[in-house]
Design a protein around this motif. Structure first.
Motif, PDB file in Angstrom:
ATOM      1  N   SER A  38       0.842  -1.206   0.000  1.00 46.02           N
ATOM      2  CA  SER A  38       0.000   0.000   0.000  1.00 46.02           C
ATOM      3  C   SER A  38       0.870   1.247   0.000  1.00 46.02           C
ATOM      4  CB  SER A  38      -0.929   0.009   1.219  1.00 46.02           C
ATOM      5  OG  SER A  38      -0.185   0.003   2.421  1.00 46.02           O
ATOM      6  N   ALA A  39       0.268   2.334  -0.444  1.00 45.73           N
ATOM      7  CA  ALA A  39       0.966   3.617  -0.449  1.00 45.73           C
ATOM      8  C   ALA A  39      -0.065   4.742  -0.440  1.00 45.73           C
ATOM      9  CB  ALA A  39       1.870   3.727  -1.671  1.00 45.73           C
ATOM     10  N   TYR A  40       0.273   5.856   0.192  1.00 45.98           N
ATOM     11  CA  TYR A  40      -0.573   7.052   0.122  1.00 45.98           C
ATOM     12  C   TYR A  40       0.304   8.292   0.265  1.00 45.98           C
ATOM     13  CZ  TYR A  40      -0.562   7.115   5.315  1.00 45.98           C
ATOM     14  OH  TYR A  40      -0.205   7.139   6.652  1.00 45.98           O
ATOM     15  N   THR A  45      -4.560  13.337  11.542  1.00 50.23           N
ATOM     16  CA  THR A  45      -5.580  13.181  12.564  1.00 50.23           C
ATOM     17  C   THR A  45      -5.690  14.491  13.341  1.00 50.23           C
ATOM     18  OG1 THR A  45      -4.002  12.374  14.215  1.00 50.23           O
ATOM     19  CG2 THR A  45      -5.073  10.720  12.797  1.00 50.23           C
ATOM     20  N   GLY A  46      -6.732  14.640  14.102  1.00 48.63           N
ATOM     21  CA  GLY A  46      -6.881  15.832  14.940  1.00 48.63           C
ATOM     22  C   GLY A  46      -8.047  16.684  14.508  1.00 48.63           C
ATOM     23  N   ALA A  47      -7.929  17.971  14.763  1.00 49.35           N
ATOM     24  CA  ALA A  47      -9.028  18.907  14.495  1.00 49.35           C
ATOM     25  C   ALA A  47      -9.281  19.076  13.007  1.00 49.35           C
ATOM     26  CB  ALA A  47      -8.720  20.260  15.143  1.00 49.35           C
ATOM     27  N   ALA A  48      -8.261  18.920  12.184  1.00 49.63           N
ATOM     28  CA  ALA A  48      -8.417  19.044  10.729  1.00 49.63           C
ATOM     29  C   ALA A  48      -7.904  17.759  10.074  1.00 49.63           C
ATOM     30  CB  ALA A  48      -7.673  20.269  10.222  1.00 49.63           C
ATOM     31  N   PRO A  49      -8.680  16.681  10.169  1.00 47.73           N
ATOM     32  CA  PRO A  49      -8.192  15.388   9.661  1.00 47.73           C
ATOM     33  C   PRO A  49      -8.142  15.340   8.132  1.00 47.73           C
ATOM     34  CG  PRO A  49     -10.474  15.203  10.332  1.00 47.73           C
ATOM     35  CD  PRO A  49     -10.031  16.589  10.710  1.00 47.73           C
ATOM     36  N   VAL A  50      -7.265  14.449   7.649  1.00 46.80           N
ATOM     37  CA  VAL A  50      -7.142  14.178   6.217  1.00 46.80           C
ATOM     38  C   VAL A  50      -7.103  12.661   6.057  1.00 46.80           C
ATOM     39  CG1 VAL A  50      -5.757  14.439   4.126  1.00 46.80           C
ATOM     40  CG2 VAL A  50      -5.861  16.311   5.807  1.00 46.80           C
ATOM     41  N   GLY A  51      -8.034  12.105   5.300  1.00 44.81           N
ATOM     42  CA  GLY A  51      -7.983  10.687   5.030  1.00 44.81           C
ATOM     43  C   GLY A  51      -6.826  10.358   4.107  1.00 44.81           C
ATOM     44  N   ALA A  52      -6.247   9.164   4.269  1.00 45.58           N
ATOM     45  CA  ALA A  52      -5.077   8.775   3.474  1.00 45.58           C
ATOM     46  C   ALA A  52      -5.399   8.872   1.991  1.00 45.58           C
ATOM     47  CB  ALA A  52      -4.656   7.364   3.840  1.00 45.58           C
ATOM     48  N   ALA A  53      -4.746   9.851   1.309  1.00 48.72           N
ATOM     49  CA  ALA A  53      -5.043  10.095  -0.105  1.00 48.72           C
ATOM     50  C   ALA A  53      -3.877  10.841  -0.758  1.00 48.72           C
ATOM     51  CB  ALA A  53      -6.336  10.906  -0.229  1.00 48.72           C
ATOM     52  N   PRO A  54      -3.747  10.641  -2.074  1.00 46.26           N
ATOM     53  CA  PRO A  54      -4.334   9.527  -2.826  1.00 46.26           C
ATOM     54  C   PRO A  54      -3.688   8.234  -2.373  1.00 46.26           C
ATOM     55  CG  PRO A  54      -2.697  10.678  -4.131  1.00 46.26           C
ATOM     56  CD  PRO A  54      -2.845  11.461  -2.863  1.00 46.26           C
ATOM     57  N   SER A  55      -4.351   7.093  -2.627  1.00 45.98           N
ATOM     58  CA  SER A  55      -3.852   5.821  -2.096  1.00 45.98           C
ATOM     59  C   SER A  55      -4.032   4.710  -3.116  1.00 45.98           C
ATOM     60  CB  SER A  55      -4.583   5.456  -0.798  1.00 45.98           C
ATOM     61  OG  SER A  55      -5.954   5.223  -1.055  1.00 45.98           O
ATOM     62  N   ALA A  56      -3.232   3.635  -2.925  1.00 47.39           N
ATOM     63  CA  ALA A  56      -3.323   2.431  -3.754  1.00 47.39           C
ATOM     64  C   ALA A  56      -2.924   1.241  -2.901  1.00 47.39           C
ATOM     65  CB  ALA A  56      -2.425   2.531  -4.985  1.00 47.39           C
ATOM     66  N   THR A  57      -3.623   0.144  -3.084  1.00 47.99           N
ATOM     67  CA  THR A  57      -3.293  -1.110  -2.394  1.00 47.99           C
ATOM     68  C   THR A  57      -3.367  -2.259  -3.398  1.00 47.99           C
ATOM     69  OG1 THR A  57      -5.589  -1.503  -1.755  1.00 47.99           O
ATOM     70  CG2 THR A  57      -4.211  -0.291  -0.191  1.00 47.99           C
ATOM     71  N   SER A  58      -2.498  -3.262  -3.218  1.00 50.12           N
ATOM     72  CA  SER A  58      -2.512  -4.429  -4.100  1.00 50.12           C
ATOM     73  C   SER A  58      -1.596  -5.495  -3.534  1.00 50.12           C
ATOM     74  CB  SER A  58      -2.053  -4.055  -5.512  1.00 50.12           C
ATOM     75  OG  SER A  58      -2.017  -5.204  -6.348  1.00 50.12           O
ATOM     76  N   ASN A  59      -1.916  -6.754  -3.836  1.00 47.29           N
ATOM     77  CA  ASN A  59      -0.969  -7.847  -3.578  1.00 47.29           C
ATOM     78  C   ASN A  59      -0.789  -8.684  -4.842  1.00 47.29           C
ATOM     79  OD1 ASN A  59      -3.369  -9.212  -3.668  1.00 47.29           O
ATOM     80  ND2 ASN A  59      -3.300  -9.958  -1.554  1.00 47.29           N
ATOM     81  N   ALA A  61      -1.282  -7.390  -9.263  1.00 50.21           N
ATOM     82  CA  ALA A  61      -0.888  -6.451 -10.321  1.00 50.21           C
ATOM     83  C   ALA A  61      -0.762  -5.035  -9.775  1.00 50.21           C
ATOM     84  CB  ALA A  61      -1.910  -6.488 -11.446  1.00 50.21           C
ATOM     85  N   GLU A  62       0.035  -4.227 -10.474  1.00 48.94           N
ATOM     86  CA  GLU A  62       0.275  -2.863 -10.015  1.00 48.94           C
ATOM     87  C   GLU A  62      -0.974  -1.986 -10.152  1.00 48.94           C
ATOM     88  OE1 GLU A  62       2.597   0.509 -12.124  1.00 48.94           O
ATOM     89  OE2 GLU A  62       4.061  -0.429 -10.757  1.00 48.94           O
ATOM     90  N   ARG A  63      -1.198  -1.181  -9.117  1.00 45.02           N
ATOM     91  CA  ARG A  63      -2.259  -0.182  -9.136  1.00 45.02           C
ATOM     92  C   ARG A  63      -1.632   1.183  -8.885  1.00 45.02           C
ATOM     93  NH1 ARG A  63      -7.427  -2.918  -5.923  1.00 45.02           N
ATOM     94  NH2 ARG A  63      -7.638  -4.719  -7.328  1.00 45.02           N
ATOM     95  N   THR A  64      -2.139   2.189  -9.590  1.00 43.98           N
ATOM     96  CA  THR A  64      -1.578   3.537  -9.530  1.00 43.98           C
ATOM     97  C   THR A  64      -2.682   4.551  -9.282  1.00 43.98           C
ATOM     98  OG1 THR A  64       0.148   2.884 -11.091  1.00 43.98           O
ATOM     99  CG2 THR A  64      -0.185   5.233 -10.769  1.00 43.98           C
ATOM    100  N   ALA A  65      -2.348   5.591  -8.530  1.00 44.61           N
ATOM    101  CA  ALA A  65      -3.296   6.685  -8.285  1.00 44.61           C
ATOM    102  C   ALA A  65      -2.531   8.004  -8.214  1.00 44.61           C
ATOM    103  CB  ALA A  65      -4.076   6.463  -7.003  1.00 44.61           C
ATOM    104  N   THR A  66      -3.131   9.031  -8.753  1.00 43.36           N
ATOM    105  CA  THR A  66      -2.549  10.380  -8.710  1.00 43.36           C
ATOM    106  C   THR A  66      -3.645  11.363  -8.307  1.00 43.36           C
ATOM    107  OG1 THR A  66      -0.958   9.854 -10.450  1.00 43.36           O
ATOM    108  CG2 THR A  66      -1.382  12.191 -10.029  1.00 43.36           C
ATOM    109  N   ALA A  84       1.334   0.577  -6.157  1.00 45.81           N
ATOM    110  CA  ALA A  84       1.400  -0.598  -5.272  1.00 45.81           C
ATOM    111  C   ALA A  84       1.191  -1.851  -6.102  1.00 45.81           C
ATOM    112  CB  ALA A  84       0.343  -0.518  -4.175  1.00 45.81           C
ATOM    113  N   SER A  85       1.984  -2.880  -5.821  1.00 46.93           N
ATOM    114  CA  SER A  85       1.864  -4.189  -6.475  1.00 46.93           C
ATOM    115  C   SER A  85       2.413  -5.235  -5.515  1.00 46.93           C
ATOM    116  CB  SER A  85       2.629  -4.207  -7.807  1.00 46.93           C
ATOM    117  OG  SER A  85       4.012  -3.969  -7.591  1.00 46.93           O
ATOM    118  N   ALA A  86       2.426  -6.471  -5.942  1.00 44.00           N
ATOM    119  CA  ALA A  86       2.915  -7.549  -5.068  1.00 44.00           C
ATOM    120  C   ALA A  86       4.359  -7.296  -4.674  1.00 44.00           C
ATOM    121  CB  ALA A  86       2.788  -8.889  -5.776  1.00 44.00           C
ATOM    122  N   GLY A  87       4.572  -7.058  -3.374  1.00 45.00           N
ATOM    123  CA  GLY A  87       5.924  -6.873  -2.863  1.00 45.00           C
ATOM    124  C   GLY A  87       6.547  -5.535  -3.163  1.00 45.00           C
ATOM    125  N   LYS A  88       5.784  -4.576  -3.705  1.00 50.87           N
ATOM    126  CA  LYS A  88       6.358  -3.270  -4.043  1.00 50.87           C
ATOM    127  C   LYS A  88       5.351  -2.160  -3.784  1.00 50.87           C
ATOM    128  CE  LYS A  88       9.566  -4.854  -7.623  1.00 50.87           C
ATOM    129  NZ  LYS A  88      10.005  -4.670  -9.028  1.00 50.87           N
TER     130      LYS A  88
END
Length: 259
Positions: A38-40, A45-59, A61-66, A84-88
């Motif tokens: 995974s990667a983001y 966290t806190g008073a002005a939170p930001v969700g993990a973004a942009p993000s990609a997860t995989s085990n 084939a490679e997935r990409t996000a921008t 993100a891809s298997a092992g990378k």
């Protein structure tokens, strides 16, 4: 019935040993699933939170996000490209800004087969304002065993020393299997042994004896009897000779003189 069962089990064991036929082997514990990569780009966290973004997860084939990430009040923002891809896994963060201009910079983080690295260029590590701290290259492990790295982590404390918010910039995580999500166990059976017997047992009979027994009779005696029965008509034995009568004693014809 018991004899048949024992014979069958013995046959399966021999087949498994010699590589002949197919033997069913008991399987060991199931292989655990490979850690998810995974990667983001940014989270907070806190008073002005930001969700993990942009993000990609995989085990696999490679997935990409921008894309871009920002807090709801707009005080913290950044753009990133993640893979993100298997092992990378990898992330590149640009355009970081926040905390009234105290936080800025660019970041990269990579993970390959459980080996992590990162870099950050911008706000220096150490104290940030009155209550903040910047730390570079934070590493650890996830619940499923993946190794992770955070290029830069900002901690802002509240009044009593507790963390009011935590900002992560550039996160990448992957499994330690070198890119193979389902490694094949090295001790798994392949169906046949790696080595086969090269010769038949030396003690097995060849089918016929190599030599005839020396003590067995050949069917006939090697020599004939030294005496043979008479070839002519048998002659009866001579009759016994009668005993010879004793000789007669001569007697005197003269009478005795009486007086």
């Amino acid at each position: 019935m018991k004899t048949s069962l024992k014979t069958g089990l013995a046959g399966v064991s021999m087949l498994a040993l010699l590589g002949g036929g197919t033997a069913v082997l008991l399987a060991g514990p199931a292989q655990a699933a490979a850690p998810t990569s995974s990667a983001y780009g940014l989270s907070a966290t806190g008073a002005a939170p930001v969700g993990a973004a942009p993000s990609a997860t995989s085990n696999s084939a490679e997935r990409t996000a921008t894309g871009a990430a920002a807090s709801s009040d707009g005080t913290l923002r950044a753009s990133a490209t993640v893979r993100a891809s298997a092992g990378k896994a990898s992330v590149q963060v640009t355009g970081l800004s926040g905390l009234g201009g105290l936080l800025s910079g660019t970041a990269t983080a990579t993970c390959d087969g459980g080996k992590v690295s990162s870099s950050f260029s911008g706000t220096p590590a150490g104290p940030l304002g009155a209550k903040g701290t910047v730390t570079y290259g934070v590493t650890g492990s996830t619940a499923d065993g993946a190794k992770f790295v955070i290029a830069a982590q900002v901690t802002v404390k509240a009044g009593s020393g507790t963390a009011a918010s935590v900002i992560n910039i550039g996160y990448a995580a992957c499994g330690p299997d070198g890119g193979n999500p389902n490694p094949t166990p090295s001790n798994s059976p392949t169906g046949k042994p790696t080595t086969s017997p090269t010769a038949s047992p030396t003690s097995s009979p060849t089918g016929k004896p190599t030599s005839s027994p020396t003590s067995s009779p050949t069917g006939k005696p090697t020599t004939s009897p030294t005496t043979t029965p008479p070839t002519g008509t048998p002659v009866p034995p001579a009759p016994p000779v009668p005993p010879v009568a004793p000789p007669v004693q001569p007697q005197d014809d003269h009478l005795p003189v009486t007086g």
